[in-house]
Scaffold this motif. Sequence first.
Motif, PDB file in Angstrom:
ATOM      1  N   SER A  40       0.824  -1.206   0.000  1.00  0.00           N
ATOM      2  CA  SER A  40       0.000   0.000   0.000  1.00  0.00           C
ATOM      3  C   SER A  40       0.860   1.258   0.000  1.00  0.00           C
ATOM      4  O   SER A  40       2.095   1.193   0.001  1.00  0.00           O
ATOM      5  CB  SER A  40      -0.904   0.004   1.236  1.00  0.00           C
ATOM      6  N   GLU A 105      -8.036  -6.017  -0.738  1.00  0.00           N
ATOM      7  CA  GLU A 105      -7.511  -5.997  -2.093  1.00  0.00           C
ATOM      8  C   GLU A 105      -7.443  -4.544  -2.561  1.00  0.00           C
ATOM      9  O   GLU A 105      -8.107  -3.675  -2.018  1.00  0.00           O
ATOM     10  CB  GLU A 105      -8.397  -6.817  -3.040  1.00  0.00           C
ATOM     11  N   ASN A 106      -6.636  -4.277  -3.568  1.00  0.00           N
ATOM     12  CA  ASN A 106      -6.467  -2.945  -4.139  1.00  0.00           C
ATOM     13  C   ASN A 106      -5.778  -2.008  -3.137  1.00  0.00           C
ATOM     14  O   ASN A 106      -5.561  -2.361  -1.984  1.00  0.00           O
ATOM     15  CB  ASN A 106      -7.812  -2.370  -4.595  1.00  0.00           C
ATOM     16  N   ASN A 107      -5.494  -0.802  -3.576  1.00  0.00           N
ATOM     17  CA  ASN A 107      -4.805   0.158  -2.703  1.00  0.00           C
ATOM     18  C   ASN A 107      -5.837   1.030  -1.998  1.00  0.00           C
ATOM     19  O   ASN A 107      -6.059   2.195  -2.361  1.00  0.00           O
ATOM     20  CB  ASN A 107      -3.821   1.011  -3.496  1.00  0.00           C
ATOM     21  N   SER A 111      -7.053   5.502  -1.466  1.00  0.00           N
ATOM     22  CA  SER A 111      -8.424   6.031  -1.518  1.00  0.00           C
ATOM     23  C   SER A 111      -8.760   6.805  -0.246  1.00  0.00           C
ATOM     24  O   SER A 111      -9.395   7.869  -0.298  1.00  0.00           O
ATOM     25  CB  SER A 111      -9.427   4.886  -1.710  1.00  0.00           C
TER      26      SER A 111
END
Length: 282
Positions: A40, A105-107, A111
């Motif tokens: 991240s 999941e994802n960053n 966000s």
Amino acid sequence: MPALFLLYLHLFDHMNSASIVVHKTPIQQLTVALECLEKSSVDIIYVIDNSPDDRLKDVAKNFLKVKYLKVINNGFGAGHNVAIKESYKNGAKYHLVMNADVWWENNIIESLVNYMDKNHEVGLISPKTYYPNGNLQYTCRMLPNPLDLFFKRFLPGKIAEKRMRKYLLKDFDHNSILNCPYLLGSFMFYRMDALKECGLFDERFFMYPEDIDITRRIHEKWKTLYLPEVSIIHEHQQASRKSLKMFWIHFSNMIKYFNKWGWFFDKKRHIYNKELISNIKN
């Protein structure tokens, strides 16, 4: 941690930090959490180890961003306070407090940072949270009163169920942003300015009500948001339901919480909960 890396951190205008407090945490569980953080946009990760040994140090040293700190076990909030104070020194703008049994999941950190950067009145964010089986966790809640936590065990089933449904905001659709006075402590993304103004975790609480206490203190001066556009998975062991020792820790610390804020006469609780329900209905 190498001095060169610490110097590198000071070059950030928007340095972000995170902390995980561990106590006999399973190695695989901690590894998964650290993998999420390492990938991240968090710049430094504090592993605060309350365990009786340092076996988890071998896990931490496998990650470039991790700073491992072995401390005396003074509780969950006290452990995170060690990391937050270190983050102050390193100039962090945002700090994530999270459990080791969380992954995503994802960053999602990027966000959250972007949302905070655009919404300067927000002091704390908690994401939408799921159990590993996909069921929703009720992580935004009303401020509790003793009936919600103690006496529900002695109330008739239908009455207790009705109270818990209201307390856990089960009728809220959980797809809308909500300014909430109590956000569960498994994943709390803080603006450091809010912590500086409102204070760190209250260390009189060994564990459990420290998240209620700190959320309501920040809520008094900042927005404390449930943000459903970002989501995580939280295993949520609920140890106090499985262990008599943990149940007693939970029970005794909730007594300290109500002694601090009020048992049946807590004016701010009444105001915040009334505003919360009004916002949901509108």
